[in-house]
Scaffold this motif. Structure first.
Motif, PDB file in Angstrom:
ATOM      1  N   THR A 143       7.423  -6.678 -39.117  1.00  0.00           N
ATOM      2  CA  THR A 143       8.632  -5.853 -39.041  1.00  0.00           C
ATOM      3  C   THR A 143       9.298  -5.993 -37.681  1.00  0.00           C
ATOM      4  O   THR A 143      10.503  -5.853 -37.550  1.00  0.00           O
ATOM      5  CB  THR A 143       8.295  -4.366 -39.271  1.00  0.00           C
ATOM      6  N   TYR A 166      13.052  -4.369 -40.574  1.00  0.00           N
ATOM      7  CA  TYR A 166      12.562  -3.465 -39.529  1.00  0.00           C
ATOM      8  C   TYR A 166      12.183  -2.118 -40.140  1.00  0.00           C
ATOM      9  O   TYR A 166      12.913  -1.576 -40.972  1.00  0.00           O
ATOM     10  CB  TYR A 166      13.647  -3.272 -38.469  1.00  0.00           C
ATOM     11  N   HIS A 193       6.369  -0.388 -43.736  1.00  0.00           N
ATOM     12  CA  HIS A 193       7.496  -0.967 -44.477  1.00  0.00           C
ATOM     13  C   HIS A 193       6.948  -1.464 -45.811  1.00  0.00           C
ATOM     14  O   HIS A 193       6.602  -2.635 -45.968  1.00  0.00           O
ATOM     15  CB  HIS A 193       8.100  -2.110 -43.678  1.00  0.00           C
TER      16      HIS A 193
END
Length: 422
Positions: free
Chosen positions: A10, A57, A118
């Motif tokens: 990420t 991200y 994520h």
């Protein structure tokens, strides 16, 4: 033949463990002429070898929207499933573009198949690997079951399938023994343990013209003893123990210098430490406003120093953490040949202590015995010199680039049959 390696995370930026260790891996892989490329949501790597996808991200608004609706509850709505699916499909498309653009032969997912900061990215990487059969080394730093924030969730199906996945083209790497045991117990996966490393064959950098004035700039006199706490200000770092230690040393020359700020975990702990320092009459210097990831000038024109600018000037390092995945700062102190006090956190007890390092060890509390040992280290230069040289030799044996190089060659050969170095 040299290969093109694709690192995926990420974020590859700053001084977090993933960013630091992945850079070391890339350096070691380059010894065999493998070229590394970087896929992430944020990056400080060279633009020409980076593929930045903002949606990758973990702080992207869509990811935050999903995270708010999957953690701390046991179900999820069809809308949440749909948006997870949409982002997964989009990110998978970008992974294909990344691999095509840089002609990637081999990928190294860095913690994205480990901790679900994520979720869609982990799913996308899993599906990409399942569809392509591309060889991969999944580097795991901290698993979701190690964090209470992920204990209650509405995505157990996704966690079971992708964190990490069970695919024949993946080799799993962990950084400590408990992670190795838990992954085998929970998933039935075999792993290779590769600890954090440093290039102990290359001497640590010494102060140059830029960093020669560190002590003066943070307000220390020539007679002061610089005790460095090289961490962020978060509860698991146990910084109250460092304050207690300095208080019990009862010497006004001893100054505790804390290098980093409170991060994103709130300011309550910082305020508590500030009050404790006043009660213990300890001179604590919070210098996060003078420390940056790279050398630069701030808005007032003052020099900003890196953490590695600080280490050479320190007389002693405190590392009283209550939990660490491994302990990068511990190895840094050894690398700079600095004596230190270490709390015997669980990973230290299982993985590091048996190697035979010599530190001032505390076991949850700062006792008079610990204080006496620290006093001897600070006051006996011969004893201190023998200690740091011994620690350097131990670290060079167990935590050097040589260890990492041998492990990576073994993993790549087992997956691809390329042989030593390619």
């Amino acid at each position: 033949m040299p290969k093109n390696i694709g690192f995926i995370s990420t974020r590859f930026a700053g001084t977090d463990g993933v960013s630091l260790e992945s850079a070391k891996w890339a350096e070691v892989l380059w010894d065999d002429r493998h070229v590394s490329y970087w896929y992430s949501g944020r990056s400080d790597r060279e633009p020409g070898i980076s593929y930045v996808v903002p949606e990758a991200y973990f702080g992207h608004p869509e990811v935050e929207w999903i995270n708010e609706r999957i953690w701390g509850r046991t179900t999820r709505t069809p809308l949440v499933t749909s948006r997870i699916r949409e982002m997964t499909d989009y990110l998978k498309t970008t992974l294909y573009h990344f691999v095509k653009k840089f002609q990637i032969d081999f990928i190294i997912p860095q913690n994205v198949l480990t901790i679900p900061m994520h979720l869609p990215l982990g799913l996308a990487v899993t599906e990409f690997l399942a569809e392509t059969g591309m060889p991969a080394i999944a580097h795991h730093h901290d698993f979701y079951w190690e964090r209470t924030r992920f204990a209650v969730n509405g995505v157990t199906d996704y966690l079971d399938s992708a964190f990490p996945p069970s695919l024949a083209n993946i080799r799993n790497v962990v950084i400590n023994r408990p992670a190795e045991e838990q992954l085998a117990l929970r998933k039935g996966h075999s792993t290779l343990l590769i600890p954090n490393v440093f290039d102990f064959d290359k001497p640590a950098p010494q102060p140059d013209e830029y960093s020669a004035d560190v002590r003066e700039e943070i307000g220390l006199t020539p007679d002061d003893v610089f005790i460095l706490q090289p961490t962020r200000i978060v509860p698991r770092k146990g910084i109250e123990h460092a304050i207690k230690l300095v208080g019990m040393l009862k010497d006004p020359r001893y100054k505790l210098v804390i290098s980093h700020d409170a991060g994103d975990e709130g300011l309550d702990y910082l305020h508590m430490l500030d009050e404790l320092a006043k009660e213990e009459k300890v001179d604590v210097r919070f210098i996060a406003d003078r420390v940056a990831e790279v050398r630069q000038r701030d808005s007032l024109g003052r020099k900003m120093y890196t953490l590695w600018d600080l280490y050479p000037h320190a007389d002693f390092v405190t590392y009283p953490s209550t939990y660490e995945g491994f302990g990068n700062a511990l190895l840094e102190a050894v690398y700079f040949r600095k004596p230190m006090m270490v709390n015997r956190y669980s990973i230290y007890i299982q993985d590091i202590e048996p190697r035979g390092f010599h530190f001032a060890e505390m076991d949850g509390i700062v006792t008079k015995k610990v204080v006496s040992h620290v006093q001897r280290i600070l006051e006996d230069s011969h004893y201190r010199a023998e200690m740091v040289e011994h620690n350097y030799r131990v670290a060079r044996r167990f935590y050097s680039y040589t260890v990492l190089r041998r492990s990576l060659r073994t993993l790549m050969t087992s997956l691809t049959g390329w042989g030593n170095g390619g």
